[in-house]
Design an enzyme around this catalytic site. Structure first.
Site, mmCIF file in Angstrom:
data_model
loop_
_atom_site.group_PDB
_atom_site.id
_atom_site.type_symbol
_atom_site.label_atom_id
_atom_site.label_comp_id
_atom_site.label_asym_id
_atom_site.label_seq_id
_atom_site.Cartn_x
_atom_site.Cartn_y
_atom_site.Cartn_z
ATOM 1 N N CYS A 18 41.103 32.440 46.708
ATOM 2 C CA CYS A 18 40.157 33.502 46.595
ATOM 3 C C CYS A 18 40.708 34.750 46.705
ATOM 4 O O CYS A 18 41.378 35.018 48.110
ATOM 5 C CB CYS A 18 38.984 33.109 47.765
ATOM 6 S SG CYS A 18 37.776 34.154 48.161
ATOM 7 N N CYS A 22 39.454 37.855 40.818
ATOM 8 C CA CYS A 22 38.565 37.074 41.546
ATOM 9 C C CYS A 22 38.720 35.456 40.663
ATOM 10 O O CYS A 22 38.775 35.543 39.613
ATOM 11 C CB CYS A 22 37.236 37.501 41.250
ATOM 12 S SG CYS A 22 36.027 36.309 41.890
HETATM 13 N N1 DGL Z 1 36.407 33.768 44.137
HETATM 14 C C1 DGL Z 1 36.567 34.819 45.179
HETATM 15 C C2 DGL Z 1 37.655 35.644 44.805
HETATM 16 O O1 DGL Z 1 38.399 35.255 44.306
HETATM 17 C C3 DGL Z 1 35.309 35.157 45.659
HETATM 18 C C4 DGL Z 1 34.239 35.431 44.833
HETATM 19 C C5 DGL Z 1 32.816 35.771 45.840
HETATM 20 O O2 DGL Z 1 32.381 34.910 46.559
HETATM 21 O O3 DGL Z 1 32.125 36.855 45.545
HETATM 22 O O4 DGL Z 1 37.586 36.923 45.297
#
Ligand code: DGL
Length: 260
Positions: free
Chosen positions: A72, A184
């Site tokens: 993430c 993301c």
């Molecule tokens: N998957 C996440 C990232 O890579 C976060 C998305 C979220 O929870 O807003 O930033």
């Protein structure tokens, strides 16, 4: 006993990285932990999300794992330094692949477009990264919060998503861009739809391959052969609800089917 490797994300985004790791390491065992009680992280405050990350990591460490991949970008930008200082197993983080994107466009002079959460884009870590590598001011960035929410609902409606991408990029001259960075881990679910709205010359990159290679290096994993199966993964979530676990399994099947 061979310990497990943990992958962590707010929701199902990190599965885009785990999917790659499964293909590369079919002999490893994994834990996938989604903070489903608090997804999405992107629109929340840094302090609030930091607290959620520490709670999630505490739960993961109870599983006695040999490494944690923070799959993430948002959680990495908020906490990777502190986590590395506190934890004595490898912690692998992710950041938007701005550096390779800027380098691949240096000669052509084309611009770079970074998609990431609002929280990632507002952090000092991201802004320092851009000022360090973007010496010709070629990087633009846009948050796509709706995409995370739709992804969590396993909403892959092509017309809706392609319209959304068109709307978000309506003010840009797309011919000026050479690369789009998916910063993301939820966004790669929509790569094929984004491909449809971008001119053919624009490359789409994300950080999953670099992250899995880093994991391999840090754990000294050698090449593994075979076909991965779902039995290699223990799915966990902060809510503990069985619907969340089913959602994760469906998302992984979608990634497998779509060859992502
Ligand atoms: N998957 C996440 C990232 O890579 C976060 C998305 C979220 O929870 O807003 O930033």
């Amino acid at each position: 006993m061979n310990k497990k490797i943990a992958f962590f994300d707010s929701g199902i985004g990190g599965l885009t990285v785990l999917h790659r790791a499964l293909q590369q390491f079919p002999e490893e065992q994994f834990i996938y932990y989604a903070d489903t009680l608090h997804v999405p992280y992107g629109p929340k405050t840094a302090d609030e999300v930091r607290g959620h990350i520490y709670d999630a990591v505490e739960a993961i460490l109870r599983e006695n794992v040999k490494a944690i991949v923070i799959a993430c970008n948002t959680a990495t930008s908020l906490s990777v330094k502190e986590l590395r200082a506190r934890i004595d197993i490898p912690v692998i983080g992710m950041e938007p692949a701005v550096k390779p994107a800027v380098e691949m466009n240096r000669e052509s002079g084309k611009r770079v477009l970074v998609f990431a959460t609002a929280l990632t884009l507002s952090q000092a870590k991201y802004n320092e990264l851009v000022s360090r590598v973007d010496d010709h001011n070629t990087v633009d960035s846009i948050p796509l919060p709706e995409l995370v929410e739709w992804c969590e609902q396993l909403d892959f409606d092509e017309d809706k998503i392609t319209d959304y991408f068109r709307m978000k990029m309506a003010d840009l001259d797309l011919n000026m861009y050479g690369t789009v960075v998916l910063g993301c881990t939820h966004y790669p679910y929509y790569t094929a739809m984004l491909r449809k709205v971008l001119p053919a010359h624009v490359r789409i990159i994300d950080g999953s391959m670099g992250t899995v290679n880093r994991l391999q290096q840090l754990l000294g994993l050698s090449e593994q052969h075979g076909v991965w199966t779902e039995d290699q993964i223990t799915f966990l979530s902060s809510s503990g609800k069985s619907e969340d676990l089913d959602n994760m399994k469906h998302a992984l099947q979608y990634l497998q089917m779509s060859n992502l």
